[in-house]
Motif scaffolding. Structure first.
Motif, PDB file in Angstrom:
ATOM      1  N   ASN A 185     -13.101  -2.974  18.371  1.00  0.00           N
ATOM      2  CA  ASN A 185     -13.274  -3.112  16.929  1.00  0.00           C
ATOM      3  C   ASN A 185     -13.205  -4.592  16.536  1.00  0.00           C
ATOM      4  OD1 ASN A 185     -13.407  -1.778  14.300  1.00  0.00           O
ATOM      5  ND2 ASN A 185     -11.296  -2.469  13.975  1.00  0.00           N
ATOM      6  N   GLU A 186     -14.219  -5.059  15.812  1.00  0.00           N
ATOM      7  CA  GLU A 186     -14.166  -6.375  15.168  1.00  0.00           C
ATOM      8  C   GLU A 186     -13.837  -7.522  16.140  1.00  0.00           C
ATOM      9  OE1 GLU A 186     -11.651  -5.901  11.693  1.00  0.00           O
ATOM     10  OE2 GLU A 186     -12.643  -4.034  11.152  1.00  0.00           O
TER      11      GLU A 186
ATOM     12  N   TRP B 124      -8.539   2.028   0.738  1.00  0.00           N
ATOM     13  CA  TRP B 124      -7.852   0.795   1.176  1.00  0.00           C
ATOM     14  C   TRP B 124      -8.158  -0.361   0.241  1.00  0.00           C
ATOM     15  CZ3 TRP B 124     -10.276  -3.740   3.242  1.00  0.00           C
ATOM     16  CH2 TRP B 124     -11.683  -3.687   3.228  1.00  0.00           C
TER      17      TRP B 124
ATOM     18  N   HIS C  61     -10.759   6.169  16.694  1.00  0.00           N
ATOM     19  CA  HIS C  61     -10.757   4.806  16.136  1.00  0.00           C
ATOM     20  C   HIS C  61      -9.363   4.235  16.301  1.00  0.00           C
ATOM     21  CE1 HIS C  61     -11.694   1.559  13.252  1.00  0.00           C
ATOM     22  NE2 HIS C  61     -10.516   1.804  12.713  1.00  0.00           N
TER      23      HIS C  61
ATOM     24  N   TRP D  29      -8.469  -3.295  18.886  1.00  0.00           N
ATOM     25  CA  TRP D  29      -8.822  -4.032  17.661  1.00  0.00           C
ATOM     26  C   TRP D  29      -8.549  -5.500  17.974  1.00  0.00           C
ATOM     27  CZ3 TRP D  29      -7.254  -2.069  12.113  1.00  0.00           C
ATOM     28  CH2 TRP D  29      -7.893  -2.879  11.159  1.00  0.00           C
TER      29      TRP D  29
ATOM     30  N   GLN E 171     -19.790  -0.522  10.052  1.00  0.00           N
ATOM     31  CA  GLN E 171     -18.692  -0.094   9.170  1.00  0.00           C
ATOM     32  C   GLN E 171     -19.208   0.189   7.769  1.00  0.00           C
ATOM     33  OE1 GLN E 171     -15.190  -2.590   9.351  1.00  0.00           O
ATOM     34  NE2 GLN E 171     -15.010  -2.343  11.562  1.00  0.00           N
TER      35      GLN E 171
ATOM     36  N   TRP F  92     -15.133   5.832   4.380  1.00  0.00           N
ATOM     37  CA  TRP F  92     -13.745   5.421   4.622  1.00  0.00           C
ATOM     38  C   TRP F  92     -12.886   5.987   3.489  1.00  0.00           C
ATOM     39  CZ3 TRP F  92     -12.570   4.662   9.268  1.00  0.00           C
ATOM     40  CH2 TRP F  92     -11.384   4.045   9.654  1.00  0.00           C
TER      41      TRP F  92
ATOM     42  N   TRP G  57      -3.817  -7.082  14.251  1.00  0.00           N
ATOM     43  CA  TRP G  57      -3.803  -5.624  14.293  1.00  0.00           C
ATOM     44  C   TRP G  57      -3.527  -5.058  15.680  1.00  0.00           C
ATOM     45  CZ3 TRP G  57      -2.862  -4.389   9.685  1.00  0.00           C
ATOM     46  CH2 TRP G  57      -3.527  -4.969   8.600  1.00  0.00           C
TER      47      TRP G  57
ATOM     48  N   GLU H 236     -17.685   3.596   8.357  1.00  0.00           N
ATOM     49  CA  GLU H 236     -16.610   3.379   7.361  1.00  0.00           C
ATOM     50  C   GLU H 236     -17.171   3.090   5.961  1.00  0.00           C
ATOM     51  OE1 GLU H 236     -13.836   0.353   8.651  1.00  0.00           O
ATOM     52  OE2 GLU H 236     -13.886   1.001  10.736  1.00  0.00           O
TER      53      GLU H 236
ATOM     54  N   LYS I  57      -4.850   4.203  16.135  1.00  0.00           N
ATOM     55  CA  LYS I  57      -4.803   2.783  16.497  1.00  0.00           C
ATOM     56  C   LYS I  57      -3.658   2.557  17.497  1.00  0.00           C
ATOM     57  CE  LYS I  57      -6.874   1.509  12.102  1.00  0.00           C
ATOM     58  NZ  LYS I  57      -6.683   1.032  10.718  1.00  0.00           N
TER      59      LYS I  57
ATOM     60  N   ARG J 163       0.829  -1.200   0.000  1.00  0.00           N
ATOM     61  CA  ARG J 163       0.000   0.000   0.000  1.00  0.00           C
ATOM     62  C   ARG J 163       0.863   1.248   0.000  1.00  0.00           C
ATOM     63  NH1 ARG J 163      -5.045   1.395   1.494  1.00  0.00           N
ATOM     64  NH2 ARG J 163      -5.215   3.555   2.091  1.00  0.00           N
TER      65      ARG J 163
ATOM     66  N   GLU K  81      -7.743   7.429   9.826  1.00  0.00           N
ATOM     67  CA  GLU K  81      -7.811   6.095   9.212  1.00  0.00           C
ATOM     68  C   GLU K  81      -6.911   5.112   9.968  1.00  0.00           C
ATOM     69  OE1 GLU K  81      -6.978   5.976   5.010  1.00  0.00           O
ATOM     70  OE2 GLU K  81      -7.371   3.823   4.881  1.00  0.00           O
ATOM     71  N   ASN K  82      -5.788   5.562  10.458  1.00  0.00           N
ATOM     72  CA  ASN K  82      -4.849   4.660  11.155  1.00  0.00           C
ATOM     73  C   ASN K  82      -4.201   5.261  12.399  1.00  0.00           C
ATOM     74  OD1 ASN K  82      -4.884   2.355   9.316  1.00  0.00           O
ATOM     75  ND2 ASN K  82      -3.989   3.763   7.826  1.00  0.00           N
TER      76      ASN K  82
HETATM   77  O1  9MR Z   1      -7.858   1.593   5.793  1.00  0.00           O
HETATM   78  C1  9MR Z   1      -7.015   1.069   6.798  1.00  0.00           C
HETATM   79  C2  9MR Z   1      -5.681   0.646   6.195  1.00  0.00           C
HETATM   80  O2  9MR Z   1      -4.984   1.793   5.709  1.00  0.00           O
HETATM   81  C3  9MR Z   1      -4.817  -0.057   7.236  1.00  0.00           C
HETATM   82  O3  9MR Z   1      -3.661  -0.584   6.621  1.00  0.00           O
HETATM   83  C4  9MR Z   1      -5.610  -1.180   7.902  1.00  0.00           C
HETATM   84  C5  9MR Z   1      -4.826  -1.789   9.061  1.00  0.00           C
HETATM   85  O4  9MR Z   1      -4.593  -0.853  10.091  1.00  0.00           O
HETATM   86  O5  9MR Z   1      -6.848  -0.694   8.417  1.00  0.00           O
HETATM   87  C6  9MR Z   1      -7.694  -0.127   7.446  1.00  0.00           C
HETATM   88  O6  9MR Z   1      -8.884   0.329   8.064  1.00  0.00           O
HETATM   89  C7  9MR Z   1      -9.735  -0.668   8.601  1.00  0.00           C
HETATM   90  C8  9MR Z   1     -10.349  -0.106   9.861  1.00  0.00           C
HETATM   91  O7  9MR Z   1      -9.363   0.366  10.741  1.00  0.00           O
HETATM   92  C9  9MR Z   1     -11.239  -1.139  10.543  1.00  0.00           C
HETATM   93  N1  9MR Z   1     -12.230  -1.656   9.621  1.00  0.00           N
HETATM   94  C10 9MR Z   1     -11.744  -2.106   8.335  1.00  0.00           C
HETATM   95  C11 9MR Z   1     -10.907  -1.027   7.670  1.00  0.00           C
HETATM   96  C12 9MR Z   1     -10.457  -1.464   6.278  1.00  0.00           C
HETATM   97  O8  9MR Z   1      -9.599  -2.568   6.381  1.00  0.00           O
END
Ligand code: 9MR
Length: 389
Positions: free
Chosen positions: A168-169, A341, A115, A119, A253, A333, A124, A291, A82, A5, A78-79
């Motif tokens: 999360n998740e 992503w 956010h 997780w 999401q 998102w 993650w 998201e 975390k 990425r 987005e990150n």
């Molecule tokens: O979009 C995010 C990507 O850039 C990161 O690499 C990834 C891991 O941290 O997380 C992606 O975002 C996720 C979000 O935090 C939780 N739900 C799913 C999202 C898409 O994977």
């Protein structure tokens, strides 16, 4: 995934647009004409916004930043908030990128969501957490680590973050059971009191961010392939309710679209989705869309057809989901296709390998039919109570 990425991101940044294009604030024509999405939302008592990362093709790109400022009333990192971003090594914190996003949001009058605190997928969590030696009484050790994390993060951001994705998740879509990780295992794994670690996560968030809306965030959908996921989330929410866990809302999401064969039943999937949302709200939980984007992997290559298919799927989903008046936040998102992503998500690419078109603007920041679908859905939805007409 992250490496690829990053590489693709660098390429995109290098070739995306001539520098002159970045100097311009998107005009109302390039933004789809007329009212900003945040204003359409606000008139109905909804906040509209997006995730944004600190990367050079998002926060680092003046034209993209201007687009977000114009369209959004709320952002989420987005990150950058975390755990693995805020504490990449044990006891070494890095708040810089998150603080930069928050400072910008403040300057521009945007809210910011948090956010996420935990997780649950082991992959993650910070790598050092998985290697932690929690000692002879692992549960106590894990509890202390969780407390330190929530205290550090919530005290750092304080009242600025009014809504947190606390967990999360947590549910494995394959079987609807709770995912196990280093923390849940320290609590005794599947044999521990059910959901003890998740319950503690919310109690800690309530203790250190008592002002905040506390959210459980997950990616269950309405299709049959997601049935176990929905059932697992419902069972967990019911159990947490019984325990009196301080959790206020379910974060939907909403990574919608063609994930697999089962996701193409149209109206039948929507009916299941309604049943699910009715059950969640029936338990007293609020909803938010955290998201949103539309996976187009099973739509035709032809761009006009594909964009129309994405817009139609969005409209169906949003008409239903936004009909719940307790839903007061709607975040995408990302705003433009090139930064999604999904472009680098190896698990579900298009078979023709074309770049996806999941977001309301293209890579040159031109509005697409999805923007109109989002605007129309918000215009058509019922007003939230207390909204200024
Ligand atoms: O979009 C995010 C990507 O850039 C990161 O690499 C990834 C891991 O941290 O997380 C992606 O975002 C996720 C979000 O935090 C939780 N739900 C799913 C999202 C898409 O994977």
């Amino acid at each position: 995934m992250t490496t690829r990425r990053t590489m693709l991101g660098a390429l995109a940044g290098a070739t995306l647009l001539p520098a002159a294009a970045f100097a311009q604030t998107p005009t109302s024509a390039s933004a789809g004409g007329g009212e900003a999405l945040k204003d359409i939302a606000k008139a109905k008592g909804l906040r509209f916004g997006t995730a944004i990362s600190a990367g050079h093709n998002q926060f680092g790109n003046a034209a993209y930043r201007a687009l977000v400022e114009r369209e959004c009333g709320i952002i989420v990192a987005e990150n950058e908030m975390k755990w693995q971003a805020l504490e990449p090594r044990r006891d070494v914190n890095n708040f810089g990128p998150a603080d930069a996003l928050l400072g910008w949001a403040r300057d521009k009058g945007m809210e910011m969501r948090g956010h996420n605190l935990f997780w649950q997928a082991e992959k993650w969590l910070p790598a050092w957490v998985a290697k932690e030696d929690f000692g002879s009484q692992p549960k106590g050790g894990a509890e202390r680590l969780m407390r330190k994390h929530v205290q550090t993060v919530c005290q750092h951001f304080g009242g600025a973050i009014k809504s947190w994705d606390v967990v999360n998740e947590a549910i494995d879509p394959a079987d609807g059971k709770q995912r196990q990780n280093a923390l849940t295992r320290a609590f005794g794994g599947a044999n521990s009191g059910p959901l003890d670690q998740i319950d503690l996560a919310f109690r800690l968030a309530h203790e250190y961010a008592p002002h905040a809306q506390l959210v459980y965030n997950d990616y269950m959908r309405g299709d049959t392939g997601s049935a176990k996921h929905r059932a697992g989330v419902l069972a967990m929410l019911a159990e947490l309710k019984k325990r009196g866990t301080p959790i206020h809302a379910l974060g939907l999401q909403s990574h919608i679209g063609s994930w697999d064969e089962s996701a193409d039943r149209g109206k039948a999937d929507l009916l299941e989705w309604r049943r699910f949302l009715d059950q969640v709200t029936g338990m007293g939980y609020d909803l938010l869309i955290t998201e949103f984007d539309v996976n187009d992997r099973r739509l035709p290559a032809d761009i006009a057809k594909r964009d129309a298919g994405v817009a139609a799927a969005a409209r169906d989903y949003l008409d239903l989901t936004l009909s719940y008046p307790g839903l007061r936040d709607f975040l995408l998102w990302g705003m433009a296709d090139n930064i999604s992503w999904l472009q680098t998500w190896d698990e579900a690419p298009r078979t023709d390998k074309l770049p996806m078109r999941p977001l309301p603007y293209d890579g040159e920041l031109r509005a697409k039919p999805l923007r109109a679908a989002i605007a129309d859905a918000m215009r058509a939805m019922p007003a939230r109570s207390g909204a200024r007409a």
